[in-house]
Design an enzyme around this catalytic site. Structure first.
Site, PDB file in Angstrom:
ATOM      1  N   LYS A 189       0.834  -1.200   0.000  1.00 45.39           N
ATOM      2  CA  LYS A 189       0.000   0.000   0.000  1.00 45.39           C
ATOM      3  C   LYS A 189       0.871   1.253   0.000  1.00 45.39           C
ATOM      4  CE  LYS A 189      -0.350   0.172   5.051  1.00 45.39           C
ATOM      5  NZ  LYS A 189      -1.250   0.235   6.209  1.00 45.39           N
TER       6      LYS A 189
ATOM      7  N   ARG B   9     -10.830   0.600  14.609  1.00 42.98           N
ATOM      8  CA  ARG B   9     -10.873   1.259  13.297  1.00 42.98           C
ATOM      9  C   ARG B   9     -11.854   0.472  12.430  1.00 42.98           C
ATOM     10  NH1 ARG B   9      -4.602   1.989  11.597  1.00 42.98           N
ATOM     11  NH2 ARG B   9      -5.162  -0.028  10.733  1.00 42.98           N
TER      12      ARG B   9
ATOM     13  N   TYR C 236      14.334  30.724   7.162  1.00 41.59           N
ATOM     14  CA  TYR C 236      13.212  31.517   7.663  1.00 41.59           C
ATOM     15  C   TYR C 236      13.220  31.629   9.189  1.00 41.59           C
ATOM     16  CZ  TYR C 236      11.125  31.049   3.007  1.00 41.59           C
ATOM     17  OH  TYR C 236      10.877  31.087   1.653  1.00 41.59           O
TER      18      TYR C 236
ATOM     19  N   MET D  15      10.370  24.696   1.837  1.00 45.85           N
ATOM     20  CA  MET D  15       9.608  23.854   0.925  1.00 45.85           C
ATOM     21  C   MET D  15      10.499  23.037  -0.003  1.00 45.85           C
ATOM     22  SD  MET D  15       6.603  24.908  -1.795  1.00 45.85           S
ATOM     23  CE  MET D  15       5.510  25.484  -0.506  1.00 45.85           C
TER      24      MET D  15
END
Length: 383
Positions: free
Chosen positions: A39, A137, A271, A319
């Site tokens: 998966k 779940r 930043y 990013m």
């Protein structure tokens, strides 16, 4: 992939290691079949190449979460048993029936949809009934199990389905000795016994995930579902390292140093200036960031092997890029185009995915699965 993309960053996927891991897992569960769980693009390692490698190493089932993943395996020409379990109303049930998928069913609504799809396709559907033995779940609650079993048995008699499996999933198999393990196992045995008493004849009964496969042989039943362990990552540091289980990490994440420059003392980096150089130093720019799956939460802590030494992320991960402080000596040893290794097996001195997980306050599963599509996968020893 473009040449530039390959130069910027790449995730090398060692398929020989994956095959060896599957063989090691088979040895841990010698009386059970192995389902290779692929998966989420094989936990970020590449769906089709990893599926083929796992089958070549002796896995006899493939497992996916979504039906789209399972159907992609069929579209790639992969035959054999493929199971998928994360269905939603209106899903591609008919396509699943026609593709000979084994489909997880946890509730009456799903049984209704799959039987309708089977009638439309003119052939029986293969389904596996999932029990919620305590994870909370997916899966049918024990109080509703008799109703689901009765409805599935009726669908079998009508010729619309064949119940091929009974299964569940552990909540805390990665926590040695957790009381929920024994409790869930007892519930699973009771629910399986009830279904079989009512006439269900499953091919496979399964509850063992990676940690249970590695440490709980009493949970192996007919089939074990190996996910993260197949990719050479320990399900939990508490259980042991990959080497403790004879496993080797499959993914190595590399990038090319994009810029090396000298800066004075007191220079802010990235930043927010959460990192300010104490002395005159050399900075190296690594051209991957959180858009590539590098966790921003590892800002200031994430380790990278550059120039033969571990460096830490200096300041915030952005990013597309982050910075490492190479030290005053770094300018003499590191150049643009040199290799930076974010993580790998660790035997070459590089950090591991577990090291990044610790730095980001998460688990190694997330580190490998979040590596984005801008990073090409380079499959090594593909056959």
């Amino acid at each position: 992939m473009t040449q530039n993309a390959a130069l910027r960053a790449r995730a090398e996927i060692d398929l020989a290691a994956l095959r060896a891991n599957v063989r090691a897992l088979r040895a841990r569960a010698p009386r059970a079949a192995v389902m290779a769980v692929v998966k989420a693009d094989a936990y970020g390692h590449g769906l089709v190449p990893c599926a083929k490698a796992a089958l070549a190493a002796g896995a006899t089932w493939l497992g996916t979460a979504t039906p789209d993943e399972a159907l992609a395996l069929r579209a790639a020409g992969i035959r054999g048993r493929v199971m998928c379990w994360l269905w939603t109303p209106g899903g591609p049930w008919r396509e699943g029936v026609e593709a000979d998928l084994d489909m997880g069913v946890s509730d009456l609504w799903a049984l209704r949809e799959v039987t309708r799809a089977a009638r439309e396709a003119g052939r029986p559907a293969r389904i596996q009934l999932k029990a919620d033995t305590g994870l909370g779940r997916g899966g049918c609650q024990p109080a509703d199990w008799a109703e689901l079993v009765a409805a599935a048995r009726g669908a079998e008699e009508a010729g619309t389905v064949k119940v091929t499996g009974l299964w569940s999933h552990f909540a805390c198999a990665d926590e040695p000795g957790h009381p929920s393990i024994a409790a869930q196992l007892a519930v699973f045995k009771d629910l399986v016994a009830y279904a079989e008493k009512e006439g269900i004849e499953p091919e496979v009964r399964h509850i063992a995930n990676s940690p249970a496969t590695l440490t709980l042989p009493e949970t192996h039943f007919d089939l074990v579902r190996t996910g993260i362990a197949m990719y050479g990552i320990s399900p939990s540091p508490e259980l042991g390292t990959p080497a403790d289980f004879g496993l080797r990490p499959v993914m190595t994440l590399k990038a090319s140093v994009a810029l090396v420059k000298h800066v004075p003392a007191g220079h802010g980096v990235s930043y927010g200036h959460h990192y300010v150089t104490e002395d005159e130093t050399t900075l190296g720019l690594i051209p991957v960031g959180y858009a590539d799956g590098i966790p921003r939460h590892a800002s200031g802590r994430g380790p990278v092997l550059v120039g033969g030494a571990w460096r830490r992320v200096a300041g915030r991960i952005a990013m597309d890029q982050f910075v490492v402080d190479l030290g005053p000596e770094g300018g003499g040893t590191v150049r643009e185009g040199d290799e930076a290794v974010l993580f790998g097996p660790g035997d070459g001195g590089e950090p591991t995915a577990e090291d990044w997980a610790e730095a980001a306050g998460t688990i190694a599963y997330e580190i490998v699965t979040r590596i984005g599509t801008r990073v090409p996968r380079v499959h090594i020893d593909e056959r």
